[in-house]
Design a protein around this motif. Structure first.
Motif, short mmCIF file in Angstrom:
data_model
loop_
_atom_site.label_atom_id
_atom_site.label_comp_id
_atom_site.label_asym_id
_atom_site.label_seq_id
_atom_site.Cartn_x
_atom_site.Cartn_y
_atom_site.Cartn_z
N ASP A 1 11.35 -15.36 40.16
CA ASP A 1 10.97 -15.70 38.79
C ASP A 1 11.14 -14.47 37.86
O ASP A 1 10.56 -13.41 38.12
CB ASP A 1 9.51 -16.17 38.78
N GLU B 1 8.01 -12.95 36.17
CA GLU B 1 7.23 -12.14 37.13
C GLU B 1 7.89 -10.79 37.35
O GLU B 1 7.23 -9.77 37.45
CB GLU B 1 7.15 -12.86 38.48
N SER C 1 7.01 -8.51 34.52
CA SER C 1 5.64 -7.98 34.65
C SER C 1 5.52 -6.95 35.75
O SER C 1 4.73 -6.01 35.65
CB SER C 1 4.63 -9.09 34.97
N CYS C 2 6.30 -7.11 36.80
CA CYS C 2 6.21 -6.15 37.93
C CYS C 2 7.08 -4.91 37.68
O CYS C 2 7.10 -4.01 38.52
CB CYS C 2 6.68 -6.79 39.24
#
Ligand code: GLY
Ligand code: MN
Ligand code: MN
Length: 481
Positions: free
Chosen positions: A340, A343, A346-347
């Motif tokens: 994704d 995600e 964000s990581c």
């Protein structure tokens, strides 16, 4: 130098900024030590003189051994410098008087340099706050330590004046200067446009020099000659390398080799010291391979996307996030990453491919005011820095305002040591397809950089024309040169 009123207005505005931050009668003085000559290999054989940027901004005098004081309570100001004696005239020729230099920037009071030391020392003895910026140069760090009695290591630490008895650089002064220098005046934008014109000419020289068999150093010499013939010189040490995966590679000792990519990241300073900063990446054989073009086009589209999103009402943090999101989507389509995309953003998975930020502020310094503290300049009180690689390296995250000048410089790099480290330590959280990356260890890197002014309703790329950037344009122009 700009006309007198530019400097008069700036100092008046600085007084207002400082007055808004401190109670009347307790403000003290702001001191501005200009730069002195710096020895290159022995005293008397000095580096080319470069004035301190904040001194230039408020006091305009582009010469060594000047200083200034602005009394924040009375508004009185004084420029300090020495008139030349016969010895100076023999070596340097006749010089205008210090008084006339003060007059040119609207400062009616001038005194010999030794009086600066006395003014600072007597303010310290009288217990008045002494505001100074964290000095970029060691000489001024030592000088401020000597005059104020603050340990040299503390002179670069920024804190509010009321903390620790004021024994550090002044946060009030840093915030005031940052607020002013971040928003460029029309006369400054014109100078940055000039620096960009020189930058475009130097990059054109580099592109024409990118031919198999040529030593990288020869190209650097030719392009830097352009900056010296049209402006003050380079705005930072030229990066020109076929090992573009090393972000700031300053060695130029390789021969241009077909099949490789050449990253050229370089800029010029105008004669009034405003900077440009462009990056282009060229196929050394004049044509991109399919593998190179795939990555190149992602970076080119990312540069274009970032520009299209740059406008008042958004932040450069958001522009950075949208840009790395786009790059991850494209890298996913090529099977470098899986999962994704939100995600991944964000990581901080983008940090593996782009360990730097989308851009930085520009002005009198190519990374404007970074000596005052990157967070004060690029973040302010609006936002906190991310701890993630890449995200956390973003130097400008602020809400965008008309008058901001910033770089737009996305890149994709394949850094074998970093890939190996992420693989070993599991930093990628399972998002990265290492098998695909194995074929890219000798790829190098791609960065594409433009300089952008935020306008009232959007943004404008600075400079008289845009250096060719689309992969098809690059091939077409290289085939003709
Ligand atoms: N000159 C390095 C950079 O582009 O920020
Ligand atoms: Mn650059
Ligand atoms: Mn840059």
């Amino acid at each position: 130098m700009f006309e007198r009123n530019v400097y008069v207005n700036r100092r008046r505005m600085l007084l207002e900024h400082m007055a808004a931050r401190m109670p009347e009668g307790k403000r003290g003085i702001a001191v501005f030590p200009g730069n002195v000559d710096a020895a290159q290999n022995y005293r008397g054989n000095d580096y080319k003189f470069r004035q301190d940027s904040s001194f230039l901004y408020y006091w305009g005098v582009d010469e060594p051994c000047f200083a200034a004081v602005l009394d924040l309570d009375s508004g009185q100001e004084c420029l300090y410098g020495n008139d030349v004696d016969i010895d100076d005239i023999i070596w340097m020729g006749p010089q205008p008087s210090v008084a006339s230099k003060g007059e040119a920037v609207g400062c009616g009071r001038t005194m010999p340099l030794a009086e600066f030391d006395k003014a600072v020392s007597s303010a310290v003895s009288a217990g008045r706050p002494v505001h100074f910026l964290p000095p970029a140069r060691y000489y001024n760090q030592m000088k401020l330590a000597e005059l104020t009695g603050i340990p040299a290591a503390e002179v670069r630490r920024v804190a509010p004046m009321e903390a620790d008895g004021g024994r550090h650089a002044s946060e009030e002064l840093v915030k005031s200067v940052v607020a002013m220098r971040l928003i460029k005046e029309q006369c400054e934008i014109e100078e940055i446009d000039k620096a960009c014109e020189i930058g475009c000419l130097m990059h054109t020289e580099a592109r024409r020099g990118c031919k198999p068999g040529v030593l990288e150093q020869e190209i650097v010499g030719r392009m830097e000659g352009v900056t010296l013939s049209k402006g003050w010189g380079v705005s930072f040490a030229t990066i020109l390398s076929q090992n573009g995966e090393t972000l700031h590679n300053h060695s130029h000792n390789q021969i241009i080799t077909p099949g490789r990519l050449l990253v050229v990241d370089a800029g010029a300073e105008s004669n009034t010291h405003y900077a440009s900063d462009f990056t282009r990446t060229y196929p050394c054989s004049g044509k991109f391979t399919t593998k190179q073009r795939e990555i190149y086009d992602i970076v080119e589209q990312a540069n274009s996307l970032a520009f299209s999103l740059t406008r008042p009402g958004t932040s450069y943090w958001d522009v950075h996030c949208a840009t790395v999101r786009y790059m991850l989507e494209q890298l996913k389509a090529l099977d470098f990453v899986r999962g994704d995309v939100d995600e991944m953003v964000s990581c901080g998975i983008s940090g593996l491919f782009m360990p730097h930020g989308l851009g930085h502020n520009m002005g009198l310094d190519v990374h404007d005011m970074e000596d005052l503290g990157e967070n004060y300049v690029g973040y302010g009180d609006e936002r906190k820095r991310s701890p993630l690689l890449g995200m956390g390296n973003l130097r400008m995250a602020r809400d965008l305002k008309p008058g901001h000048v910033i770089s737009d410089e996305p890149g994709i790099y394949f850094i074998p040591a970093l890939i190996e480290q992420w693989k070993r330590e599991g930093t990628d959280k399972g998002f990265v397809n290492y098998a695909k990356l194995e074929d890219y260890y000798d790829f190098g890197g791609i960065r594409l950089e433009d300089d952008v002014l935020v306008t009232n309703d959007g943004a404008r790329r600075l400079g008289p024309w845009r250096l060719p950037i689309k992969s098809s344009e690059i091939e077409e122009v290289m085939a003709k040169e």
